[in-house]
Motif scaffolding. Structure first.
Motif, mmCIF file in Angstrom:
data_model
loop_
_atom_site.group_PDB
_atom_site.id
_atom_site.type_symbol
_atom_site.label_atom_id
_atom_site.label_comp_id
_atom_site.label_asym_id
_atom_site.label_seq_id
_atom_site.Cartn_x
_atom_site.Cartn_y
_atom_site.Cartn_z
ATOM 1 N N THR A 272 22.705 49.997 4.425
ATOM 2 C CA THR A 272 23.936 49.217 4.253
ATOM 3 C C THR A 272 23.927 47.998 5.164
ATOM 4 N N PHE A 273 24.532 46.925 4.671
ATOM 5 C CA PHE A 273 24.755 45.754 5.523
ATOM 6 C C PHE A 273 26.044 45.922 6.331
ATOM 7 N N PHE A 274 26.759 46.999 6.053
ATOM 8 C CA PHE A 274 28.054 47.226 6.705
ATOM 9 C C PHE A 274 27.903 48.349 7.741
ATOM 10 N N THR A 275 29.000 49.006 8.088
ATOM 11 C CA THR A 275 28.959 50.023 9.150
ATOM 12 C C THR A 275 28.256 51.301 8.673
ATOM 13 N N LEU A 276 27.547 51.933 9.570
ATOM 14 C CA LEU A 276 26.937 53.234 9.272
ATOM 15 C C LEU A 276 27.323 54.184 10.416
ATOM 16 N N HIS A 277 28.268 55.087 10.125
ATOM 17 C CA HIS A 277 28.734 56.022 11.162
ATOM 18 C C HIS A 277 27.682 57.101 11.412
ATOM 19 N N ASP A 278 27.595 57.549 12.644
ATOM 20 C CA ASP A 278 26.577 58.540 13.015
ATOM 21 C C ASP A 278 26.699 59.837 12.212
ATOM 22 N N GLU A 279 27.960 60.231 11.935
ATOM 23 C CA GLU A 279 28.128 61.532 11.276
ATOM 24 C C GLU A 279 27.645 61.530 9.828
ATOM 25 N N LEU A 280 27.488 60.354 9.245
ATOM 26 C CA LEU A 280 26.978 60.299 7.868
ATOM 27 C C LEU A 280 25.480 60.009 7.821
ATOM 28 N N LYS A 281 24.966 59.495 8.908
ATOM 29 C CA LYS A 281 23.589 59.021 8.932
ATOM 30 C C LYS A 281 22.593 60.186 8.897
ATOM 31 N N GLN A 282 21.630 60.053 8.029
ATOM 32 C CA GLN A 282 20.537 61.037 8.003
ATOM 33 C C GLN A 282 19.226 60.319 8.277
ATOM 34 N N GLU A 283 18.206 61.077 8.483
ATOM 35 C CA GLU A 283 16.904 60.479 8.810
ATOM 36 C C GLU A 283 16.479 59.501 7.713
ATOM 37 N N GLY A 284 16.132 58.307 8.114
ATOM 38 C CA GLY A 284 15.698 57.299 7.143
ATOM 39 C C GLY A 284 16.802 56.325 6.767
ATOM 40 N N ASP A 285 18.058 56.722 6.948
ATOM 41 C CA ASP A 285 19.164 55.801 6.657
ATOM 42 C C ASP A 285 19.135 54.658 7.669
ATOM 43 N N LEU A 286 19.576 53.482 7.241
ATOM 44 C CA LEU A 286 19.510 52.372 8.174
ATOM 45 C C LEU A 286 20.510 51.266 7.873
ATOM 46 N N ILE A 287 20.775 50.486 8.910
ATOM 47 C CA ILE A 287 21.633 49.298 8.771
ATOM 48 C C ILE A 287 20.723 48.092 8.559
ATOM 49 N N LEU A 288 21.111 47.254 7.616
ATOM 50 C CA LEU A 288 20.378 46.016 7.356
ATOM 51 C C LEU A 288 21.190 44.842 7.898
ATOM 52 N N THR A 289 20.507 43.837 8.388
ATOM 53 C CA THR A 289 21.236 42.624 8.788
ATOM 54 C C THR A 289 20.641 41.380 8.143
ATOM 55 N N GLU A 290 19.344 41.409 7.869
ATOM 56 C CA GLU A 290 18.683 40.194 7.373
ATOM 57 C C GLU A 290 18.211 40.388 5.929
ATOM 58 N N GLU A 291 18.069 39.272 5.238
ATOM 59 C CA GLU A 291 17.605 39.313 3.849
ATOM 60 C C GLU A 291 16.214 39.947 3.744
ATOM 61 N N ASP A 292 15.325 39.535 4.645
ATOM 62 C CA ASP A 292 13.945 40.012 4.497
ATOM 63 C C ASP A 292 13.815 41.500 4.839
ATOM 64 N N GLU A 293 14.746 42.039 5.613
ATOM 65 C CA GLU A 293 14.744 43.489 5.871
ATOM 66 C C GLU A 293 14.980 44.230 4.555
ATOM 67 N N PHE A 294 15.912 43.708 3.775
ATOM 68 C CA PHE A 294 16.209 44.323 2.478
ATOM 69 C C PHE A 294 14.982 44.232 1.567
ATOM 70 N N THR A 295 14.407 43.044 1.515
ATOM 71 C CA THR A 295 13.258 42.836 0.626
ATOM 72 C C THR A 295 12.113 43.783 0.994
ATOM 73 N N LYS A 296 11.808 43.861 2.292
ATOM 74 C CA LYS A 296 10.698 44.723 2.733
ATOM 75 C C LYS A 296 10.991 46.183 2.424
ATOM 76 N N LEU A 297 12.232 46.595 2.659
ATOM 77 C CA LEU A 297 12.601 47.992 2.422
ATOM 78 C C LEU A 297 12.421 48.359 0.945
ATOM 79 N N VAL A 298 12.902 47.494 0.082
ATOM 80 C CA VAL A 298 12.833 47.808 -1.353
ATOM 81 C C VAL A 298 11.384 47.737 -1.845
ATOM 82 N N MET A 299 10.681 46.715 -1.434
ATOM 83 C CA MET A 299 9.338 46.495 -1.978
ATOM 84 C C MET A 299 8.310 47.472 -1.383
#
Lengths: 338, 428
Positions: A272-299
């Motif tokens: 998510t580009f928004f908030t990620l609360h600890d209680e919902l977060k599981q291994e591998g979940d992550l916060i995105l801030t930049e465009e290229d982070e999204f691109t790399k993650l998806v690709m």
């Protein structure tokens, strides 16, 4: 470069989330800006504004107001606006200008309450955070101010937090409402989207509070701490989303992602580009801030399925997996008739 | 029950221009936000704000250096294919506000976006907002640093400082200065003239083009018709700048000082005699007689026929319109219509029209879109047959509306004729 956007336009800011929560509360909402922020919030982030008049005002700050910190002038303007309309309280919403000049919201709130004789709530948003943070702060400030009396639980009443037009489109909000109706709640209070100030004052009688998006999580926890109200974190609007087999990446609000994960056999990662609360977060979940982070993650993530708003797609023209569009108005300014 | 504050034109005229009630000024109280005020609160939402204005420079792109909230409405602008690959954002955070470290990143960011563009831009406009106004950022210096990194690319600031909207150099004045500051001296041509003031073109049907050609100006340039940056640079060849919007006066003054191009001003009006007077005055400045009688007579015939057919029809007028709403109200009153309400911010320079309007139609009501009491406006008491201006449509949703706020600018006799045609069509 960090902070540089080449494809995506900025997402809805915190001040828009704050106004979204306050919109239906019969408040005199004062956005402390020079005018431009008010135009952006109303014209682009608040679809209800086109159809329903609300008491939203710009402080109309000018350079000397900011430089000299003319709080008394602002208070006078607010008093005069109260005389021209019928409002139950004042709500101040911050923007970058008061952030730069370090406006003392506590003092301003105190002055306004004294002069108007009505309550005042301030949300110190600054235009640099995202809408879910502003909405979350506004919810918390509202219940702190108004939900004071402890009343007996009403088993017929459920409080829904986080179903703003910025979170989900109209059909999703309808789904949420119907879901809890079908769960046996005759009184479904959609806070920020239909619920009244009286419903906020009576929040302690809710027998259950539900955060249907990230912006509702802090307030349901707050109400739990204050009144012992049971809470859930779930978004029923995505319960019926059918996710094909394989690895799935959900890029959306954290609660939408969490709810998709809990209702599918698929292996789901939430980003998510928004908030990620600890209680919902599981291994591998992550916060995105930049465009290229999204691109790399998806690709490079090896995902078979991608669930996201269509706005992100120009960043991944070569993605070969399955794409499922889940609109997010705070990202795209477009949804299903929000 | 509370009501929207309104005043009769006759009463306002009796007060004098120094005693305009605060409810009509729009700058002394909170600013009400309704769809009728969107163009004020978010100038880029309708027509040209600073962002679109900056991109009027052909072959340019824009880097918006600001908190995310300032770039949010660009989402809508970028839905227009003309703009969808021309906006970039360097998002500021709280640390930037305190340390101004964002300024050091700008040259690298500009370099990165220039390299990212499929077609190398000729100019990069850097748009900064209220926070940098308060921080006192020297963006000219930052732009110079950027130009040092990029050969053949000009970099200029655009100050989207809403805080200075009513100051000495409001954003829409300043952005015109910045745009034309990109021009460099060149050999002037006697037959070349620039039209300054608008970012979109003047209506190509306007008689002004023919009249200017008739007195020797056959090379007419305006930024809205320049297809390339090189074509834009040729605006420095002009022998005269014709300023069609007062907000371009400081830019014209700069061009006079830097490029030695003199300038003259015309004002958009819808009164036929006022249009004629302006052409006459322009002729006097040029030392020629501008022969406009054919256009005058054609327009006069049109007005006569209009007055016969539509005398007494009622209209309400807003300010989100390609016109001065008070001049338009006066003119339409003279053309036989009844103006019930004007929704516009009143300032002393409009008073000349209000005084004359008060003589002909003292009961015309003046209201200000921005006044907090406008939340109480429910329906026009004047049951208009028509509204003019996009904002007026908001107040009278069940009445035919002519927005009259297109990007392409109506002007002169043709502007009058086209407006009358539009009114005839709407009322028929």
């Amino acid at each position: 470069m960090k902070g540089l956007r080449k494809v995506l336009t900025p997402f809805a800011p915190d001040q828009s989330g704050a106004v979204g929560v306050l919109y239906d509360s019969a408040a005199l909402i004062v956005i402390i800006d020079a005018g431009g922020c008010t135009g952006n919030i109303c014209g682009f982030d608040e679809p209800r504004w086109q159809d329903t008049a609300a008491g939203i005002f710009s402080a109309g700050l000018r350079d000397m107001d900011a430089i000299l910190g003319r709080d008394e002038l602002l208070v006078k303007k607010i008093v005069k606006a109260h005389e021209a309309g019928e409002y139950k309280f004042s709500a101040l919403v911050g923007t970058p200008v008061p952030a730069v000049i370090a406006t003392d919201y506590n003092a301003l709130t105190y002055m306004i309450e004294r002069k108007t004789g009505k309550p005042c709530v301030a949300v110190p948003s600054n235009g640099m955070r995202l809408y879910d943070k502003g909405a979350s702060d506004a919810y918390v400030r509202l219940v702190e101010k108004f939900a004071k009396d402890e009343r007996p639980f009403d088993e017929n009443t459920v409080g829904i937090f986080g179903a703003l037009p910025l979170d989900m489109g109209r059909s999703s909000r309808d789904k949420v409402f119907e879901y809890y109706k079908n769960q046996g709640y005759g009184n479904v209070r959609m806070y920020g989207c239909g619920a009244s100030l009286e419903d906020v004052m009576d929040a302690s009688s809710n027998s259950l509070n539900v955060a249907v998006s990230s912006s509702g999580i802090d307030v349901v926890k707050k109400l739990c701490g204050k009144f012992g109200t049971e809470y859930k974190i779930e978004d029923p609007a995505v319960f019926d989303l059918v996710i094909p087999e394989g690895r799935t990446l959900v890029v959306h609000d954290e609660v939408a992602g969490y709810s998709i994960r809990n209702n599918t056999e698929s292996d789901v990662t939430v980003a998510t580009f928004f908030t990620l609360h600890d209680e919902l977060k599981q291994e591998g979940d992550l916060i995105l801030t930049e465009e290229d982070e999204f691109t790399k993650l998806v690709m490079n993530g090896g995902f078979d399925n991608l669930v996201c708003d269509a706005t992100y797609l120009p960043l991944i023209p070569d993605y070969k997996g399955r794409v499922m569009i889940l609109p997010h108005y705070a990202v795209s300014s477009a949804g299903d008739d929000s | 029950m509370a009501r929207a504050v309104s005043y009769k034109a006759g009463y306002i005229a009796s007060l004098g221009k120094d005693n305009i009630p605060s409810e009509l000024k729009g700058n002394e109280g909170l600013v009400y936000s309704s769809p009728a005020t969107l163009a004020y609160n978010s100038p880029g939402a309708e027509g040209f704000g600073v962002k679109r204005a900056g991109l009027a420079v052909p072959e340019s792109v824009m880097l918006i250096v600001a908190p995310g909230c300032c770039g949010r409405n660009t989402r809508y602008v970028t839905k227009n294919p003309e703009y969808n690959v021309r906006f970039f954002y360097l998002m500021m955070d709280e640390t930037d506000l305190v340390t101004s470290r964002h300024l050091k990143k700008i040259p690298e960011a500009v370099k990165e976006i220039v390299e990212f563009c499929k077609v190398r831009p000729k100019a990069v406009m850097i748009c900064i907002t209220c926070v940098d106004a308060l921080l006192g950022t020297d963006m000219k210096r930052v732009c110079s640093k950027c130009e040092e990194l990029l050969e053949g690319v000009r970099v200029a600031p655009c100050y989207m400082y809403a805080l200075t909207r009513e100051g000495r150099r409001p954003p829409m004045v300043d952005v015109r200065q910045q745009i034309y500051s990109l021009l460099t001296p060149s050999i002037r041509k006697g037959n070349a003239i620039n039209l300054l003031g608008f970012f979109a073109p003047v209506d190509p049907d306007c008689e002004m083009f023919e009249l200017l050609k008739s007195v020797g100006f056959d090379d007419i340039r305006q930024i809205g018709t320049c297809k390339t940056y090189d074509e834009f640079l040729k605006m420095s060849q002009a022998n005269l700048n014709l300023v069609l919007n007062n907000e371009a006066n400081p830019a014209a003054e700069d061009m006079y000082n830097n490029l030695k191009i003199p300038y003259a001003g015309l004002t958009r009006v819808y009164g036929i005699d006022q249009v004629a007077k302006q052409y006459k005055a322009l002729g006097q400045i040029l030392g020629v007689e501008i022969e406009d009688s054919v256009f005058y007579e054609e327009t006069e015939d049109k007005i006569r026929a209009f007055m016969v057919k539509f005398k007494g029809r009622k209209v309400n007028i807003g300010e989100c319109i390609n016109a001065n709403p008070f001049e338009l109200a006066l003119t339409l009153t003279r053309y036989g219509m009844k103006v019930g309400e004007i929704y516009a911010t009143l300032s002393p320079e409009h008073f000349v029209y209000v005084k004359k309007l008060a003589e002909l139609s003292p009961d015309t009501m003046l209201l200000c879109n921005l006044d907090p009491s406008m939340i109480n406006y429910s329906a026009s008491e004047y049951a208009p047959d028509l509204t003019l201006g996009k904002d007026a449509a908001y107040y009278c949703p069940d009445v035919p509306n002519i927005p009259w706020n297109s990007d392409v600018q109506p002007y002169g006799y043709k502007g009058i004729v086209k407006l009358i045609n539009a009114i005839e069509e709407a009322l028929s």
